[in-house]
Design an enzyme around this catalytic site. Sequence first.
Site: not given
Length: 144
Positions: A101, A113
């Site tokens: 998350e 990411y």
Amino acid sequence: MKIIIENMKAEHINEVENIEKICFAHAWTRADLEAQLTLDTSHFAVATLDGYVVGYMGLQIFCGEGYVTNVAVLPEYRRQGIAKMLIEKQLQNDMSFITLEVRESNLPAIKLYESCGFENVGIRPKFYTNPTENAIIMTRYFTE
């Protein structure tokens, strides 16, 4: 700058605890970090520069599923590729997927990411506090 990525050891705990306090509103306790050294499911890696921990990444692997607990780099060492090096080290673990998350306002982390192959797969409403914010769930799947 010669960064070394290695598995977290007991001698790294003080510095990892310091990074936690600097980087997160709800830092893990020393006891939480020490416990990670005893768990078969725990895969924590540190980034060191001249023997000093400047970043770390926590990963839990259950039944081949990877769950990132934290990725943190000291502010003065950010944007130098250290977080990416930590992620690349952890991607070498045997997993069917890895997920995490991230605050939806943390655009630099989201871009990092994505550059490592993670995709936005959902939202966790009001997941974060201080301030309250949604989390983006990002996952990278591995093929057999």
